[in-house]
Scaffold this motif. Structure first.
Motif, PDB file in Angstrom:
ATOM      1  N   ALA A 210       0.824  -1.213   0.000  1.00  0.00           N
ATOM      2  CA  ALA A 210       0.000   0.000   0.000  1.00  0.00           C
ATOM      3  C   ALA A 210       0.857   1.261   0.000  1.00  0.00           C
ATOM      4  N   ILE A 211       2.039   1.208   0.615  1.00  0.00           N
ATOM      5  CA  ILE A 211       2.864   2.416   0.598  1.00  0.00           C
ATOM      6  C   ILE A 211       4.074   2.289  -0.329  1.00  0.00           C
ATOM      7  N   ALA A 212       4.279   1.111  -0.873  1.00  0.00           N
ATOM      8  CA  ALA A 212       5.505   0.946  -1.658  1.00  0.00           C
ATOM      9  C   ALA A 212       5.233   0.595  -3.122  1.00  0.00           C
ATOM     10  N   LYS A 213       4.053   0.971  -3.599  1.00  0.00           N
ATOM     11  CA  LYS A 213       3.694   0.652  -4.989  1.00  0.00           C
ATOM     12  C   LYS A 213       4.700   1.239  -5.974  1.00  0.00           C
ATOM     13  N   GLN A 219      -1.887   5.847 -12.159  1.00  0.00           N
ATOM     14  CA  GLN A 219      -3.006   6.638 -11.657  1.00  0.00           C
ATOM     15  C   GLN A 219      -2.633   7.822 -10.767  1.00  0.00           C
ATOM     16  N   GLU A 220      -1.745   7.577  -9.824  1.00  0.00           N
ATOM     17  CA  GLU A 220      -1.523   8.626  -8.827  1.00  0.00           C
ATOM     18  C   GLU A 220      -0.055   9.018  -8.829  1.00  0.00           C
ATOM     19  N   VAL A 221       0.449   9.267 -10.008  1.00  0.00           N
ATOM     20  CA  VAL A 221       1.890   9.374 -10.205  1.00  0.00           C
ATOM     21  C   VAL A 221       2.604  10.272  -9.193  1.00  0.00           C
ATOM     22  N   GLY A 222       2.166  11.526  -9.115  1.00  0.00           N
ATOM     23  CA  GLY A 222       2.887  12.500  -8.288  1.00  0.00           C
ATOM     24  C   GLY A 222       2.985  12.079  -6.839  1.00  0.00           C
ATOM     25  N   GLU A 223       1.848  11.753  -6.251  1.00  0.00           N
ATOM     26  CA  GLU A 223       1.821  11.447  -4.819  1.00  0.00           C
ATOM     27  C   GLU A 223       2.572  10.146  -4.525  1.00  0.00           C
ATOM     28  N   ILE A 224       2.337   9.140  -5.374  1.00  0.00           N
ATOM     29  CA  ILE A 224       3.012   7.854  -5.157  1.00  0.00           C
ATOM     30  C   ILE A 224       4.530   8.031  -5.217  1.00  0.00           C
ATOM     31  N   LYS A 225       4.967   8.831  -6.180  1.00  0.00           N
ATOM     32  CA  LYS A 225       6.412   9.077  -6.297  1.00  0.00           C
ATOM     33  C   LYS A 225       6.960   9.685  -5.014  1.00  0.00           C
ATOM     34  N   ARG A 226       6.224  10.663  -4.531  1.00  0.00           N
ATOM     35  CA  ARG A 226       6.650  11.333  -3.304  1.00  0.00           C
ATOM     36  C   ARG A 226       6.722  10.334  -2.151  1.00  0.00           C
ATOM     37  N   VAL A 227       5.708   9.492  -2.061  1.00  0.00           N
ATOM     38  CA  VAL A 227       5.646   8.527  -0.958  1.00  0.00           C
ATOM     39  C   VAL A 227       6.797   7.530  -1.061  1.00  0.00           C
ATOM     40  N   VAL A 228       6.994   7.003  -2.272  1.00  0.00           N
ATOM     41  CA  VAL A 228       8.057   5.993  -2.426  1.00  0.00           C
ATOM     42  C   VAL A 228       9.425   6.620  -2.164  1.00  0.00           C
TER      43      VAL A 228
END
Ligand SMILES: Nc1ncnc2c1ncn2[C@@H]1O[C@H](COP(=O)(O)OP(=O)(O)OP(=O)(O)O)[C@@H](O)[C@H]1O
Ligand SMILES: [Mg+2]
Length: 410
Positions: A210-213, A219-228
């Motif tokens: 859930a946090i390491a996709k 779909q959620e490029v910007g936010e996911i990148k930031r999270v990863v």
């Protein structure tokens, strides 16, 4: 008496026969006595350890896991207590983690195949000997990923490792961690790691995907990148400060850079026949089934996870109670088959498709499969499905004759 409330809770759990919770209350008492009566706290503590060691736990491969008691690792950081304030999400005030203390899982032992048990033993052994390894100039594997199908025991294994090393586990809570506010998830990850780095603990990132996709998830490029990216930085910065465990059902969804950060990657496989036998016996308690019944159960449950087996047996026990309540006096053996059939109807996809079809099909076909595939004798299969041995034998001869006739007839 200051500790009277705890003594009351202890008496209540002991009277109810819940030894697990009684142990937990004793642990609370130890902590409460630590300042005012250290001698008494010490005696109680030793009693707990002694009892935990004596506890009779699961059979087979587990013997090997318990045999090697892991030394407690020497880690930097403060001691985590039950009163330690947890980190929170700033917007919603949801805690970002829950703490699982080793004493909460004192009797917990997963049932695993021997090779897997050995691998885990190695990991736990390494983690318990960080100092000795450092003296030789080697670092233990500080990060380990547990992956495998749902319900195979990943979370249980993580808690078992914590209990074995005597370390509390800081379990990330995804509901608190993942926020719909932009940038907040990354900040929460930072706060979680800060917390884990400060204390002597194992950080456990459960349901890790859930946090390491993967960062290229469209779909959620910007936010996911930031999270990863935040996750990668935190993992790197945590480095040698403490152990990190993660668990996922979707290892293929992990970002390759995250995957690489984990030096240890352990696949937890669904239980094989021997492990299923152990798990079924454990979940069946206090019921004990005969050899033939166990053989049928083990064969019927091929491909199921530990959690599936638990669901099956709980359902079976409920069925049994309902049958008794209804005054049915059907035989115990036939009761097992009836219970399996009921579960095949009530719990979609619990059984593999082929086994489900067989369970819901005719007794003839089922008996034939139990003899040819599950290794039961004709007598055993007959008793389980309610057919005489001679009927089974006659029908099998007929089938064989027909097959032969068809083959010779072209
Ligand atoms: N190997 C096992 N040994 C003993 N019990 C098991 C095992 N696997 C599963 N179980 C039982 O199933 C329950 C669920 O297991 P657990 O939550 O650890 O699985 P999981 O792999 O983390 O599942 P998920 O992928 O859904 O998070 C456990 O509490 C336990 O009762
Ligand atoms: Mg889990």
């Amino acid at each position: 008496m200051d500790q009277f409330d705890i003594v009351l809770a202890l008496a209540r759990t002991a009277a109810s026969g819940d030894s697990e919770r009684a142990r937990h209350q004793i642990q609370r008492l130890v902590q409460a006595l630590e300042k005012s009566a250290p001698d008494q706290a010490d005696r109680l503590g030793r009693l707990l350890t002694r009892e935990a060691k004596r506890q009779e736990v699961a059979p087979m491969a587990l013997e090997q896991m318990r045999a090697t008691a892991a030394p407690s690792p020497i880690l930097p950081g403060e001691k985590l207590g039950r009163a330690t304030p947890l980190p929170h999400d700033r917007e919603t005030a949801t805690p970002l983690a829950r703490i699982v203390f080793p004493e909460d899982n004192a009797g917990l032992v997963p049932v695993l195949a021997p090779v897997l048990a050995d691998a885990l033993d190695d990991l736990v052994g390494e983690w318990g000997r960080t100092e000795e390894l450092a003296a030789l100039g080697v670092q233990p594997n500080m990060r380990c990923l547990l992956y495998g199908k749902p319900g195979v025991g990943k979370t249980m294994v993580a808690r078992y490792i914590g209990a074995k090393l005597g370390l509390p586990i800081v379990e990330a809570r995804l509901d608190g961690l993942v926020s719909s506010f932009l940038g907040t998830t990354a900040r929460n990850i930072g706060a979680l790691f800060d917390f884990a780095d400060r204390y002597r603990c194992i950080l456990f990132l459960d349901e890790f995907d859930a946090i390491a996709k993967a960062r290229d998830d469209s779909q959620e490029v910007g936010e996911i990148k930031r999270v990863v990216n935040a996750l990668l930085q935190c993992l790197d910065a945590r480095g040698r400060r403490g152990f990190t465990l993660a668990a996922t059902n979707h290892e293929h969804l992990l970002d390759p850079a995250v995957w690489r950060r984990f030096e240890g990657r352990i696949e937890i496989l669904p239980p094989d026949a021997e492990a299923r036998h152990s798990l079924l016996s454990r979940f069946l308690q206090p019921l004990v089934l005969g050899d033939a019944e166990m053989k049928m159960l083990v064969w019927m449950t091929e491909g199921m996870s530990g959690a599936d087996l638990e669901t099956l047996i709980s359902g079976g026990k409920r069925f049994l109670v309902m049958q008794e309540a209804g005054g049915s006096n059907g035989s115990r053996r036939r009761g097992l088959l009836a219970a399996l059939r009921r579960q095949a109807m009530l719990s979609g996809q619990l059984f593999g498709e082929e086994r489900r079809r067989l369970l819901l099909g005719t007794n003839d076909d089922l008996a034939a499969e139990l003899v040819t595939e599950a290794g039961l004798t004709q007598r055993e299969a007959g008793l389980l499905v309610g057919m005489s041995q001679s009927t089974i034998s006659r029908r099998r001869r007929n089938v064989a004759n027909n097959d032969e006739g068809r083959a010779s007839g072209g």
